[in-house]
Design a protein around this motif. Structure first.
Motif, PDB file in Angstrom:
ATOM      1  N   ASP A 135     -40.280  45.683  36.486  1.00  0.00           N
ATOM      2  CA  ASP A 135     -40.320  44.403  35.833  1.00  0.00           C
ATOM      3  C   ASP A 135     -40.493  43.204  36.522  1.00  0.00           C
ATOM      4  O   ASP A 135     -40.805  41.891  36.206  1.00  0.00           O
ATOM      5  N   GLY A 136     -41.127  43.341  37.835  1.00  0.00           N
ATOM      6  CA  GLY A 136     -41.320  42.486  38.816  1.00  0.00           C
ATOM      7  C   GLY A 136     -40.375  42.379  39.888  1.00  0.00           C
ATOM      8  O   GLY A 136     -39.511  43.362  39.865  1.00  0.00           O
ATOM      9  N   LEU A 137     -40.094  41.359  40.465  1.00  0.00           N
ATOM     10  CA  LEU A 137     -39.316  41.090  41.670  1.00  0.00           C
ATOM     11  C   LEU A 137     -37.655  40.653  41.025  1.00  0.00           C
ATOM     12  O   LEU A 137     -37.824  39.863  39.978  1.00  0.00           O
ATOM     13  N   ARG A 138     -37.057  41.300  41.562  1.00  0.00           N
ATOM     14  CA  ARG A 138     -35.361  40.914  41.330  1.00  0.00           C
ATOM     15  C   ARG A 138     -34.641  40.608  42.553  1.00  0.00           C
ATOM     16  O   ARG A 138     -34.640  41.238  43.538  1.00  0.00           O
ATOM     17  N   LEU A 139     -33.477  39.715  42.170  1.00  0.00           N
ATOM     18  CA  LEU A 139     -32.787  39.218  43.306  1.00  0.00           C
ATOM     19  C   LEU A 139     -31.435  39.832  43.097  1.00  0.00           C
ATOM     20  O   LEU A 139     -30.953  39.672  42.165  1.00  0.00           O
ATOM     21  N   TYR A 140     -30.876  40.393  44.263  1.00  0.00           N
ATOM     22  CA  TYR A 140     -29.539  41.100  44.208  1.00  0.00           C
ATOM     23  C   TYR A 140     -28.775  40.608  45.355  1.00  0.00           C
ATOM     24  O   TYR A 140     -29.265  40.482  46.476  1.00  0.00           O
ATOM     25  N   GLY A 141     -27.525  40.145  45.521  1.00  0.00           N
ATOM     26  CA  GLY A 141     -26.689  39.776  46.409  1.00  0.00           C
ATOM     27  C   GLY A 141     -25.605  38.655  46.032  1.00  0.00           C
ATOM     28  O   GLY A 141     -25.568  38.301  44.735  1.00  0.00           O
ATOM     29  N   ALA A 142     -25.128  38.006  47.055  1.00  0.00           N
ATOM     30  CA  ALA A 142     -24.336  37.087  46.985  1.00  0.00           C
ATOM     31  C   ALA A 142     -24.529  35.939  47.863  1.00  0.00           C
ATOM     32  O   ALA A 142     -24.716  36.228  49.149  1.00  0.00           O
ATOM     33  N   LYS A 143     -24.038  34.678  47.716  1.00  0.00           N
ATOM     34  CA  LYS A 143     -23.984  33.595  48.663  1.00  0.00           C
ATOM     35  C   LYS A 143     -22.614  32.825  48.447  1.00  0.00           C
ATOM     36  O   LYS A 143     -22.384  32.827  47.128  1.00  0.00           O
ATOM     37  N   THR A 144     -22.182  32.143  49.361  1.00  0.00           N
ATOM     38  CA  THR A 144     -20.966  31.544  49.049  1.00  0.00           C
ATOM     39  C   THR A 144     -20.969  30.241  49.919  1.00  0.00           C
ATOM     40  O   THR A 144     -21.892  29.797  50.705  1.00  0.00           O
ATOM     41  N   TRP A 145     -20.028  29.498  49.505  1.00  0.00           N
ATOM     42  CA  TRP A 145     -19.692  28.281  50.321  1.00  0.00           C
ATOM     43  C   TRP A 145     -20.996  27.409  49.973  1.00  0.00           C
ATOM     44  O   TRP A 145     -21.531  26.554  51.067  1.00  0.00           O
ATOM     45  N   LEU A 146     -21.321  27.165  48.859  1.00  0.00           N
ATOM     46  CA  LEU A 146     -22.407  26.282  48.523  1.00  0.00           C
ATOM     47  C   LEU A 146     -22.268  24.894  47.757  1.00  0.00           C
ATOM     48  O   LEU A 146     -21.366  25.101  46.645  1.00  0.00           O
ATOM     49  N   VAL A 147     -22.655  23.777  48.275  1.00  0.00           N
ATOM     50  CA  VAL A 147     -22.245  22.740  47.630  1.00  0.00           C
ATOM     51  C   VAL A 147     -23.303  22.680  46.356  1.00  0.00           C
ATOM     52  O   VAL A 147     -24.334  23.092  46.426  1.00  0.00           O
ATOM     53  N   HIS A 148     -22.700  22.161  45.046  1.00  0.00           N
ATOM     54  CA  HIS A 148     -23.548  22.179  43.957  1.00  0.00           C
ATOM     55  C   HIS A 148     -23.466  23.754  43.194  1.00  0.00           C
ATOM     56  O   HIS A 148     -24.255  23.594  42.232  1.00  0.00           O
TER      57      HIS A 148
END
Length: 377
Positions: A135-148
């Motif tokens: 189905d195309g490009l897909r993003l997996y994972g996690a990010k943290t300590w993000l403002v907004h």
């Protein structure tokens, strides 16, 4: 001579005070934050250094730092100006057409997602990944300590591409496959911090920014760290000013507390450190404007000095004001808490001091390269 623009700093300070004179102790929602950004639009806060013909403010980095310093004394770490610069530098026509104008107009909120739960902001150890599916490009994972994180519309996310090479992708945070989790904080409590999880989040082919993901991300560090520095300086200055007001209104032995030599000595020492940190921050921003070699390391040093000074000064201000300083509504106490959290942004003092120290060692050994034992500059 300092590159600081006093008029822009004053404009930022006055506008921040008019928009939100008393930031709440809870995170602002999306609508409230958009009102703040819309109110800052005509100052150049959202357009920063982007060319005027593209809707930007056309400011130099030092002039923009002056504006951010003014805003940051009352509303620190508002951000929402980095994504625009990334899109302008590396975005496709399609992704710029979709996001750049709303960001510049204050109708959208953006964030840059680098930090990951396992290892902080180590750009060389990114585990968030983009996979190519049927189905195309897909993003997996996690990010943290993000403002907004809980309110932003769009993010520039550092990840590993399908071939394993680092890339930056532009993600619609209101789209499918995105989970937001709020993160309560001890400082900057008016900002909606949080984490993001990506579970098959769709990434259009034209939403992959040009250039090597790590190298391109690092190009923004000098500006980001310098801007954190000027905001830390602004918090320290605000705490000191309010503390002097507080002490001038109190008496000891029938004299204003501010007439004491001890108090004047401490105020003078704090003011001198604030001014030194401010000068170093603007020296770093001028270095960015001039594309001076080593400006990234100098920005790391400036950020360390400014945030260390801010934490020290605000803590001492709380102590000088005694019970009034420790009160829940104390400006000094709030500045102290905000400064402590600001010190963690864009690399801790340990990280940034190491970057600066490595640069200093290389420079001192320039005439004796045979003695250098470390990675290449």
């Amino acid at each position: 001579m300092s590159a600081r623009d006093a008029a822009l700093a004053r404009l930022g300070e006055e506008r921040a005070a008019a928009l939100l004179p008393e930031p709440p102790d809870r995170p602002l929602d999306r609508a409230s934050l958009l009102q703040v950004f819309a109110g800052l639009r005509d100052t150049g806060f959202l357009g920063s250094t982007l060319p005027p013909e593209l809707g930007g403010a056309g400011l130099s980095h030092s002039a923009f730092g002056s504006l951010v310093e003014g805003v940051g004394g009352g509303l620190p770490f508002l951000s929402n100006h980095s994504v625009q610069r990334y899109l302008h530098a590396s975005g496709s026509d399609g992704v710029c057409a979709r996001w750049l104008t709303p960001l510049l107009d204050g109708r959208a909120i953006g964030l840059v997602a680098i930090t990951e739960p396992h290892g902080g902001s180590q750009v060389a150890d990114v585990r968030t990944e983009v996979r190519r599916t049927a189905d195309g490009l897909r993003l997996y994972g996690a990010k943290t300590w993000l403002v907004h994180a809980t309110v932003a519309h769009v993010a520039v996310v550092l990840a590993r591409g399908p071939d394993g090479a680092p890339v930056r992708v532009v993600v619609d945070l209101d789209g499918p496959g995105v989970r937001r989790t709020p993160m309560p904080t001890s400082g900057l409590r008016y900002l909606p911090f949080g984490s993001l999880e990506f579970d098959g989040c769709p990434v259009p082919d034209d939403a992959v920014l040009a250039g090597d993901g790590v190298a391109a991300t690092k190009t923004g560090f000098a500006v980001a760290r310098s801007l954190v520095g000027v905001q830390a300086v602004a918090l320290a200055q605000r705490a000191l000013t309010r503390t002097v007001y507080q002490l001038a209104d109190r008496t000891a032995r029938d004299r204003p507390v501010t007439s004491s030599d001890v108090v004047r000595h401490r105020v003078g020492a704090m003011a001198g450190r604030i001014e030194a940190a401010r000068l170093l921050c603007y020296e770093a921003l001028t270095g960015v404007d001039d594309a001076r070699p080593g400006c990234d390391a100098l920005a790391a040093a400036a950020k360390v000095l400014a945030t260390d000074v801010a934490r020290d000064v605000t803590t001492e201000c709380v102590e000088l004001c005694a019970g009034a300083g420790a009160a829940a509504n104390s400006v000094a106490a709030r500045c102290r808490d905000d400064a402590a959290l600001l010190a963690t942004a864009d690399g801790t003092s340990l990280v940034n001091q190491t970057i600066w120290g490595g640069h200093v060692v290389r420079e001192l050994l320039r005439e004796r390269p045979d003695l250098w034992q470390g990675p290449e500059a």
